[in-house]
Design an enzyme around this catalytic site. Structure first.
Site, PDB file in Angstrom:
ATOM      1  N   ILE A  49       0.816  -1.218   0.000  1.00  0.00           N
ATOM      2  CA  ILE A  49       0.000   0.000   0.000  1.00  0.00           C
ATOM      3  C   ILE A  49       0.853   1.272   0.000  1.00  0.00           C
ATOM      4  O   ILE A  49       0.454   2.301  -0.540  1.00  0.00           O
ATOM      5  CB  ILE A  49      -0.992   0.000   1.200  1.00  0.00           C
ATOM      6  CG1 ILE A  49      -2.059   1.079   1.025  1.00  0.00           C
ATOM      7  CG2 ILE A  49      -0.273   0.173   2.521  1.00  0.00           C
ATOM      8  CD1 ILE A  49      -3.069   0.763  -0.024  1.00  0.00           C
ATOM      9  N   GLY A  52       1.781   3.473  -3.168  1.00  0.00           N
ATOM     10  CA  GLY A  52       0.861   4.439  -3.740  1.00  0.00           C
ATOM     11  C   GLY A  52       0.247   5.411  -2.754  1.00  0.00           C
ATOM     12  O   GLY A  52      -0.481   6.322  -3.132  1.00  0.00           O
ATOM     13  N   HIS A  53       0.540   5.251  -1.466  1.00  0.00           N
ATOM     14  CA  HIS A  53      -0.075   6.115  -0.435  1.00  0.00           C
ATOM     15  C   HIS A  53       0.975   6.584   0.552  1.00  0.00           C
ATOM     16  O   HIS A  53       1.063   6.036   1.647  1.00  0.00           O
ATOM     17  CB  HIS A  53      -1.173   5.342   0.294  1.00  0.00           C
ATOM     18  CG  HIS A  53      -2.141   6.206   1.031  1.00  0.00           C
ATOM     19  ND1 HIS A  53      -2.003   6.540   2.350  1.00  0.00           N
ATOM     20  CD2 HIS A  53      -3.280   6.805   0.634  1.00  0.00           C
ATOM     21  CE1 HIS A  53      -3.019   7.281   2.748  1.00  0.00           C
ATOM     22  NE2 HIS A  53      -3.809   7.454   1.716  1.00  0.00           N
ATOM     23  N   PHE A  54       1.697   7.481   0.379  1.00  0.00           N
ATOM     24  CA  PHE A  54       1.939   8.299  -0.799  1.00  0.00           C
ATOM     25  C   PHE A  54       3.411   8.149  -1.156  1.00  0.00           C
ATOM     26  O   PHE A  54       4.234   8.161  -0.241  1.00  0.00           O
ATOM     27  CB  PHE A  54       1.634   9.762  -0.504  1.00  0.00           C
ATOM     28  CG  PHE A  54       0.194   9.996  -0.083  1.00  0.00           C
ATOM     29  CD1 PHE A  54      -0.819  10.032  -1.033  1.00  0.00           C
ATOM     30  CD2 PHE A  54      -0.136  10.165   1.248  1.00  0.00           C
ATOM     31  CE1 PHE A  54      -2.141  10.265  -0.653  1.00  0.00           C
ATOM     32  CE2 PHE A  54      -1.461  10.392   1.628  1.00  0.00           C
ATOM     33  CZ  PHE A  54      -2.464  10.445   0.680  1.00  0.00           C
ATOM     34  N   VAL A  59       2.009   7.131   4.298  1.00  0.00           N
ATOM     35  CA  VAL A  59       1.129   7.209   5.466  1.00  0.00           C
ATOM     36  C   VAL A  59       0.166   6.028   5.386  1.00  0.00           C
ATOM     37  O   VAL A  59      -0.341   5.718   4.306  1.00  0.00           O
ATOM     38  CB  VAL A  59       0.323   8.531   5.473  1.00  0.00           C
ATOM     39  CG1 VAL A  59      -0.651   8.578   6.630  1.00  0.00           C
ATOM     40  CG2 VAL A  59       1.252   9.728   5.500  1.00  0.00           C
TER      41      VAL A  59
END
Length: 147
Positions: A49, A52-54, A59
């Protein structure tokens, strides 16, 4: 009064149906079945995750914190004899507040305690608080139905 117990990762998996990558409870330091739980989850920086975040400023998404709180609620409920082996269904979440960023490498300490129960409908709501390094990171009220 029921005595609190501890659970390792395998014991957690024997109670709740979640599995990687969606199992967000590593172990339990304190569980009073049907009343309350204190569970933990290590936020592994290698989680997919974070790509892509971020990118460049990762986070943990808030939905993961909410899901970890729901899984802690599942543990409180599924350790009651009436609900053992049932499937927990997420009915709702209220009064959600995110107080602090949760970063890769943090360990969540998740507290869940029964607020209300409707045994005739197999529905319960827990007050959940999530801490990182002793600081309040999030709070919510999670409602689960057992089916």
């Amino acid at each position: 009064m029921t005595q609190a117990v501890q659970l390792n990762h395998e014991q957690v998996m024997a109670i709740i149906p979640h599995r990687d990558p969606m199992l967000l409870i590593d172990e339990v330091s304190e569980l009073v079945p049907g009343e309350r739980v204190v569970a933990s989850f290590y936020v592994d920086p290698a989680r997919e995750i974070f790509k892509g975040h971020f990118p460049g400023d990762p986070v943990l998404p808030g939905v993961y914190t909410v899901e970890a709180s729901a899984q802690a609620t599942d543990l409180v409920l599924m350790t009651k004899p009436d609900y053992a082996g049932k499937i927990p269904l997420f009915l709702g979440i209220n009064n959600v507040k995110f107080r602090k960023k949760i970063l890769p490498g943090d360990t969540l300490e998740i507290h869940a305690e029964i607020l209300t129960q409707r045994p005739e409908k197999a529905i319960a709501t827990c007050k959940c608080t999530v801490y990182t390094a002793g600081d309040l990171a999030a709070e919510s009220e999670v409602t689960i139905a057992m089916r």
